[in-house]
Motif scaffolding. Structure first.
Motif, PDB file in Angstrom:
ATOM      1  N   PRO A   1       2.232  11.315  11.523  1.00  0.00           N
ATOM      2  CA  PRO A   1       2.650  10.022  12.064  1.00  0.00           C
ATOM      3  C   PRO A   1       2.313   8.884  11.109  1.00  0.00           C
ATOM      4  CG  PRO A   1       1.505  11.292  13.744  1.00  0.00           C
ATOM      5  CD  PRO A   1       1.346  12.036  12.447  1.00  0.00           C
ATOM      6  N   GLU A   2       1.207   9.024  10.377  1.00  0.00           N
ATOM      7  CA  GLU A   2       0.792   7.987   9.441  1.00  0.00           C
ATOM      8  C   GLU A   2       1.782   7.847   8.295  1.00  0.00           C
ATOM      9  OE1 GLU A   2      -3.330   6.554   7.361  1.00  0.00           O
ATOM     10  OE2 GLU A   2      -2.900   8.679   7.428  1.00  0.00           O
TER      11      GLU A   2
ATOM     12  N   SER B   1      -9.428   7.570   8.944  1.00  0.00           N
ATOM     13  CA  SER B   1      -8.550   8.461   9.690  1.00  0.00           C
ATOM     14  C   SER B   1      -7.802   7.644  10.735  1.00  0.00           C
ATOM     15  CB  SER B   1      -9.369   9.558  10.380  1.00  0.00           C
ATOM     16  OG  SER B   1     -10.151   8.995  11.431  1.00  0.00           O
ATOM     17  N   ASN B   2      -6.814   8.266  11.387  1.00  0.00           N
ATOM     18  CA  ASN B   2      -6.051   7.567  12.421  1.00  0.00           C
ATOM     19  C   ASN B   2      -6.961   7.033  13.515  1.00  0.00           C
ATOM     20  OD1 ASN B   2      -3.414   7.813  11.428  1.00  0.00           O
ATOM     21  ND2 ASN B   2      -3.242   9.896  12.183  1.00  0.00           N
TER      22      ASN B   2
ATOM     23  N   MET C   1       0.846  -1.183   0.000  1.00  0.00           N
ATOM     24  CA  MET C   1       0.000   0.000   0.000  1.00  0.00           C
ATOM     25  C   MET C   1       0.896   1.254   0.000  1.00  0.00           C
ATOM     26  SD  MET C   1      -3.083  -1.228   0.099  1.00  0.00           S
ATOM     27  CE  MET C   1      -4.020  -2.678   0.613  1.00  0.00           C
ATOM     28  N   TYR C   2       0.415   2.333  -0.587  1.00  0.00           N
ATOM     29  CA  TYR C   2       1.180   3.572  -0.576  1.00  0.00           C
ATOM     30  C   TYR C   2       0.288   4.696  -0.054  1.00  0.00           C
ATOM     31  CZ  TYR C   2      -1.247   4.361  -5.029  1.00  0.00           C
ATOM     32  OH  TYR C   2      -2.210   4.514  -5.985  1.00  0.00           O
ATOM     33  N   TYR C   3       0.918   5.775   0.417  1.00  0.00           N
ATOM     34  CA  TYR C   3       0.191   6.794   1.162  1.00  0.00           C
ATOM     35  C   TYR C   3      -0.941   7.419   0.353  1.00  0.00           C
ATOM     36  CZ  TYR C   3      -0.776  10.842   4.046  1.00  0.00           C
ATOM     37  OH  TYR C   3      -1.406  11.768   4.825  1.00  0.00           O
TER      38      TYR C   3
ATOM     39  N   ILE D   1       2.764  21.614   6.630  1.00  0.00           N
ATOM     40  CA  ILE D   1       1.555  20.950   7.116  1.00  0.00           C
ATOM     41  C   ILE D   1       1.961  19.925   8.167  1.00  0.00           C
ATOM     42  CG2 ILE D   1      -0.405  19.493   6.520  1.00  0.00           C
ATOM     43  CD1 ILE D   1      -0.297  20.621   3.687  1.00  0.00           C
ATOM     44  N   LEU D   2       1.460  20.095   9.380  1.00  0.00           N
ATOM     45  CA  LEU D   2       1.751  19.180  10.481  1.00  0.00           C
ATOM     46  C   LEU D   2       0.441  18.521  10.902  1.00  0.00           C
ATOM     47  CD1 LEU D   2       4.151  21.450  12.580  1.00  0.00           C
ATOM     48  CD2 LEU D   2       4.743  19.797  10.788  1.00  0.00           C
ATOM     49  N   ASP D   3       0.269  17.262  10.521  1.00  0.00           N
ATOM     50  CA  ASP D   3      -0.969  16.535  10.785  1.00  0.00           C
ATOM     51  C   ASP D   3      -0.793  15.685  12.039  1.00  0.00           C
ATOM     52  OD1 ASP D   3      -3.367  15.245  10.696  1.00  0.00           O
ATOM     53  OD2 ASP D   3      -3.037  14.229   8.780  1.00  0.00           O
TER      54      ASP D   3
END
Length: 486
Positions: A344-345, A146-147, A89-91, A424-426
């Motif tokens: 983090p993901e 989502s996370n 899988m890729y992001y 962008i900081l998620d």
């Protein structure tokens, strides 16, 4: 009566001692939380209890419990495709409808985890789905979650295995306020079916069903006590920041020449008949520092994917990025070149054979890992970032072997090394302890003070934002519910 006895175990990896002469006894009716700084050994201990890591010495004894009935839920997932053969899988796959069709839906994933002989298991798919509030997600591909949604689904799948001991690695991080509020009740229902809980956490948020605390430090348990006698440290020592080195690295960032970093007009995203974002109107200008709030599944990640060049539905919307409308000739790489991204993901998709230096240098190429010969000058710049962030001792170590806090700083350096116009900081502090969250946000304040970089910072915790945040956007069910100055 003890059901689990850990006797003087030592765990090593290469030349590093991860657990050192550690002992713990869990008795019937007890439910434990492991607390300690990131890197203290909490995750290693959980993996050892789960049988994924073998101790070099010492023993783990189980009384009346099969090792097959110990289930671990970690923050790192290993999803396969519908053939159950590929984990490649890729992001960006979650945002491409033709590619994400290869992924299992939540319903299919849960069905695949249900044992064939489940006669004595009180946990059916229906019961787990109801407890974790997954009904609305059953149709959704797992890689689109989502996370927080992923954590709920993986906890549900763990229950289907009918465990006697359930190990939870930092289960509260990444959950929105409502799910955190509901978590006590979730644990109570799980415990009521005879399951013993051993979880890790910060120590500042301890679910009420937990009865005992084990404090870890440098790979050993320094004390154990009843939860009512435990008090987390209120005053934490501050970590030093190399302001001079950070200023040297960032003071030369060119001022942004764009009028708009982001400009969205009536933006909407849907998959089949499921609306993810609806009528979004938002502008981000150079030097603005935004906080982005919203519950799990509110649409935050999808919104960011439109900005970061990962979501092809941007072409069907009126979106301007860096003064250029999407679909008028710019490439994804043009966008990524101007955008630094940390999540983090994202770490889930990095190859396991990459060193900290390689991860940071890959930021120049916007790849998840370095897949070309290292450039001498760029590697030297990566080393400067490692030194400025105080983690240069990990330069040549594989990123999977360094503490979570250092992993996060590596990804921050990767995002910043190319001097982006937008950062962008998620949920960048997910899984970090209180001191590390404070340190990370102080670093962001120093970096933002020395650049004209725009910032979008996603978090569930309004009280844990960098001081530089000056604007707030809040989403609910895919729509903007507030947009304010701080």
């Amino acid at each position: 009566m003890s059901i689990l006895s850990v006797q003087n175990i030592t765990v090593k990896s290469l030349q590093h001692t991860l657990l050192n002469n550690l002992s713990l006894v869990v008795e019937q009716g007890q439910h434990w939380i492991l607390v300690g700084a990131s890197g203290s050994g909490k995750t290693v201990l959980l993996n050892t209890l789960a049988g994924l890591i073998k101790p070099l010495s010492g023993a783990i004894e189980l009384d009346g419990i099969s090792s097959k009935r110990i289930t671990l839920v970690t923050s790192k997932h290993h999803f396969t495709d519908k053939t159950n053969t590929s984990t490649n899988m890729y992001y960006q796959q979650r945002y491409n409808s033709s590619d994400s069709d290869n992924a299992l839906t939540v319903a299919q994933f849960l069905q695949s985890k249900q044992p064939e002989n489940a006669e004595n298991n009180p946990w059916t798919i229906a019961k787990a789905v109801t407890l974790l509030k997954l009904e609305s997600l059953l149709h959704k591909e797992v890689i689109k979650l989502s996370n927080g949604e992923t954590k709920r689904m993986r906890l549900a799948s763990a229950l289907l295995t009918h465990p006697q001991i359930l190990l939870l690695d930092d289960p509260l991080s990444g959950l929105d306020h409502q799910t955190q509020h509901d978590f006590d009740g979730i644990l109570q229902e799980i415990i009521a079916t005879g399951i013993t809980i051993i979880m890790s956490g910060s120590g500042y948020e301890i679910p009420s069903p937990v009865t005992h605390v084990a404090v870890l430090q440098q790979g050993t348990i320094t004390k154990t006590l009843a939860v009512k006698a435990y008090e987390p440290e209120n005053e934490l020592p501050t970590q030093s920041i190399n302001r001079e080195a950070l200023e040297t690295l960032t003071i030369g960032y060119p001022a942004s020449s764009f009028e708009y970093i982001v400009k969205m007009s009536n933006v909407g995203v849907k998959y089949d008949e499921h609306v993810i974002l609806n009528n979004i109107n938002w502008q981000v200008k150079p030097g603005e520092h935004w906080a982005l709030f919203g519950h799990n599944g509110a649409g935050k990640s999808t919104l960011l994917s439109l900005i970061n060049g990962d979501n092809p539905q941007a072409y069907a919307n009126n979106i301007v990025l860096f003064d250029k409308k999407r679909g008028t000739g710019e490439s994804i790489w043009d966008i990524k070149r101007k955008t630094g991204f940390l999540s983090p993901e994202l770490y889930q998709y990095f190859p396991t054979d990459q060193s900290a230096l390689q991860v940071i240098e890959s930021g120049y190429y916007d790849t998840q890992g370095l897949f070309r010969p290292s450039n001498v000058a760029r590697q030297a710049k990566a080393m400067e970032w490692l030194k400025a962030l105080g983690i240069d001792q990990y330069a040549r170590q594989l990123i999977k072997h360094i503490p979570a806090s250092a992993q996060r700083l590596c990804l921050l350096a990767r995002a910043l090394i190319k001097a982006p116009d937008l950062l962008i900081l998620d949920e960048p502090c997910q899984g970090l302890d209180k001191q590390q969250r404070q340190h990370f946000n102080q670093l962001i304040d120093v970096i933002m003070a020395n650049t004209g970089c725009a910032l979008i910072y996603v978090t569930h915790y309004a009280n844990e934002l960098p001081s530089c945040i000056d604007k707030v956007l809040a989403l609910k069910n895919g729509e903007v519910v507030s947009m304010d100055e701080v």
